[in-house]
Design a protein around this motif. Sequence first.
Motif, mmCIF file in Angstrom:
data_model
loop_
_atom_site.group_PDB
_atom_site.id
_atom_site.type_symbol
_atom_site.label_atom_id
_atom_site.label_comp_id
_atom_site.label_asym_id
_atom_site.label_seq_id
_atom_site.Cartn_x
_atom_site.Cartn_y
_atom_site.Cartn_z
ATOM 1 N N LEU A 270 0.806 -1.223 0.000
ATOM 2 C CA LEU A 270 0.000 0.000 0.000
ATOM 3 C C LEU A 270 0.841 1.277 0.000
ATOM 4 N N PRO A 271 1.952 1.375 0.778
ATOM 5 C CA PRO A 271 2.737 2.619 0.744
ATOM 6 C C PRO A 271 3.242 2.994 -0.636
ATOM 7 N N THR A 272 3.469 2.001 -1.487
ATOM 8 C CA THR A 272 3.914 2.297 -2.847
ATOM 9 C C THR A 272 2.897 3.152 -3.577
ATOM 10 N N TYR A 273 1.614 2.849 -3.388
ATOM 11 C CA TYR A 273 0.568 3.594 -4.082
ATOM 12 C C TYR A 273 0.366 4.973 -3.464
ATOM 13 N N ALA A 274 0.597 5.086 -2.160
ATOM 14 C CA ALA A 274 0.526 6.409 -1.539
ATOM 15 C C ALA A 274 1.644 7.305 -2.068
ATOM 16 N N LEU A 275 2.855 6.760 -2.213
ATOM 17 C CA LEU A 275 3.965 7.542 -2.763
ATOM 18 C C LEU A 275 3.731 7.865 -4.229
ATOM 19 N N ALA A 276 3.194 6.893 -4.982
ATOM 20 C CA ALA A 276 2.901 7.147 -6.388
ATOM 21 C C ALA A 276 1.843 8.229 -6.544
ATOM 22 N N TRP A 277 0.887 8.268 -5.629
ATOM 23 C CA TRP A 277 -0.148 9.313 -5.659
ATOM 24 C C TRP A 277 0.469 10.691 -5.479
ATOM 25 N N MET A 278 1.461 10.786 -4.584
ATOM 26 C CA MET A 278 2.085 12.072 -4.334
ATOM 27 C C MET A 278 3.099 12.440 -5.421
ATOM 28 N N ALA A 279 3.878 11.455 -5.878
ATOM 29 C CA ALA A 279 4.937 11.741 -6.851
ATOM 30 C C ALA A 279 4.477 11.625 -8.298
ATOM 31 N N LYS A 280 3.240 11.226 -8.524
ATOM 32 C CA LYS A 280 2.627 11.022 -9.838
ATOM 33 C C LYS A 280 3.094 9.715 -10.493
ATOM 34 N N THR A 281 4.350 9.378 -10.354
ATOM 35 C CA THR A 281 4.848 8.128 -10.941
ATOM 36 C C THR A 281 6.007 7.605 -10.103
ATOM 37 N N ILE A 282 5.980 6.299 -9.859
ATOM 38 C CA ILE A 282 7.102 5.614 -9.214
ATOM 39 C C ILE A 282 7.513 4.455 -10.112
ATOM 40 N N THR A 283 8.791 4.346 -10.386
ATOM 41 C CA THR A 283 9.302 3.281 -11.240
ATOM 42 C C THR A 283 9.947 2.204 -10.377
ATOM 43 N N LEU A 284 9.384 1.007 -10.407
ATOM 44 C CA LEU A 284 9.941 -0.128 -9.689
ATOM 45 C C LEU A 284 10.911 -0.866 -10.603
ATOM 46 N N GLN A 285 11.956 -1.432 -10.005
ATOM 47 C CA GLN A 285 12.980 -2.137 -10.772
ATOM 48 C C GLN A 285 13.118 -3.569 -10.284
ATOM 49 N N ASP A 286 13.291 -4.475 -11.226
ATOM 50 C CA ASP A 286 13.505 -5.880 -10.915
ATOM 51 C C ASP A 286 14.920 -6.245 -11.363
ATOM 52 N N TRP A 287 15.844 -6.303 -10.400
ATOM 53 C CA TRP A 287 17.248 -6.575 -10.718
ATOM 54 C C TRP A 287 17.510 -8.057 -10.950
ATOM 55 N N GLN A 288 16.490 -8.905 -10.744
ATOM 56 C CA GLN A 288 16.672 -10.319 -11.026
ATOM 57 C C GLN A 288 16.608 -10.614 -12.518
ATOM 58 N N SER A 289 16.043 -9.694 -13.281
ATOM 59 C CA SER A 289 15.989 -9.854 -14.726
ATOM 60 C C SER A 289 16.969 -8.886 -15.366
ATOM 61 N N CYS A 290 17.379 -9.208 -16.558
ATOM 62 C CA CYS A 290 18.394 -8.395 -17.226
ATOM 63 C C CYS A 290 17.971 -8.159 -18.668
ATOM 64 N N ASN A 291 17.812 -6.907 -19.032
ATOM 65 C CA ASN A 291 17.543 -6.539 -20.417
ATOM 66 C C ASN A 291 18.817 -5.945 -21.004
ATOM 67 N N ALA A 292 19.517 -6.728 -21.805
ATOM 68 C CA ALA A 292 20.795 -6.298 -22.352
ATOM 69 C C ALA A 292 20.593 -5.231 -23.423
#
Length: 335
Positions: A270-292
């Motif tokens: 839930l805090p992710t959506y509260a921060l996204a509401w305030m910042a307009k956009t939050i970008t999450l990253q998945d370091w387990q995957s790799c896009n070369a």
Amino acid sequence: MSLFRTELRRLAKRRLARWMTAGGLLVLVLVALGMFVSNQKIGPEQWAAAERSAEQDYRSQARWSEEERANCERAKTSGTEFHTTDCASINSPPREAFQARWYLPSTFEFRETFGKLLVPLAAILGLIGFVVGASFIGAEWSTGGMMNLLLWRPRRMTVLLTKLGALLTGLLAVALPATAAWFGGMWLIANWRGTTERMTAGVWQSFLLTGLRGIVLALVAATVGFALASLGRHTAMALGGAIAVMVVGQIGLGILLELAGVRFAEAWLLPTYALAWMAKTITLQDWQSCNATFTGECQPATLDITWQHSSALFTVGVVLFLGAALWTMRRRDIT
């Protein structure tokens, strides 16, 4: 006598509402004082001190490099081991590596920093709204005040919604001046202990919209707290539910998702959506995957959480909780 005005007076006279509001505003004052004390206005004296510090560090690094190179040469001459055999490679960094701007004291750049300071403002207003909203209706149920009120005004839906309207009106009466004072106070601090340069109409509009979203978030929190306490007919229902959601549902769920290796685990919190509401956009990253990339660099997969996602979640939450509170108010006996 107007029921709405009566509820407003009852809200204003509640000691918990007064103390909670005073405590939240005191926290904001302390944050503002911390910003004032921990920042300085950058002028010629600060730049001169930074230049001296940079020069001092450069000279210190140069002396250390010379001593290390001399130790290396002596070690090679005596045949003892040293951490490197190439003594010529021991050199101090160039003077350009010690830039004076890195030695400047902290300064409050209004354009770069103020947007982040709207998040704690929204969090404190939301906490005030949730606790006051829960106690406002919860105390009415637990003390029998709701039953007595319904003898005077037997229309259940009207009574409950009027109480909610009074709560939100009272919260707005606190949130709007507090937000305006936060804008003004931080602007003054930036003038005294930082800079207000590069402020444009677009930046002001962005800050105002962010502040407005913070007030809406506080109203949502107040409505949810009010609805939960009305459902359980006790303040503890809302507060206990909030603790359960944050401790069990958020911390425990976050640990579980992390252990399970779920991609973008923060998207379930839930805090992710509260921060996204305030910042307009939050970008999450998945370091387990790799896009070369074409250069061979590994880039993590990303997922954007926007304020539209947050608004949909908050709308569903308000409709569910408030709808359930209204339904139970209509269906259950008042005893």
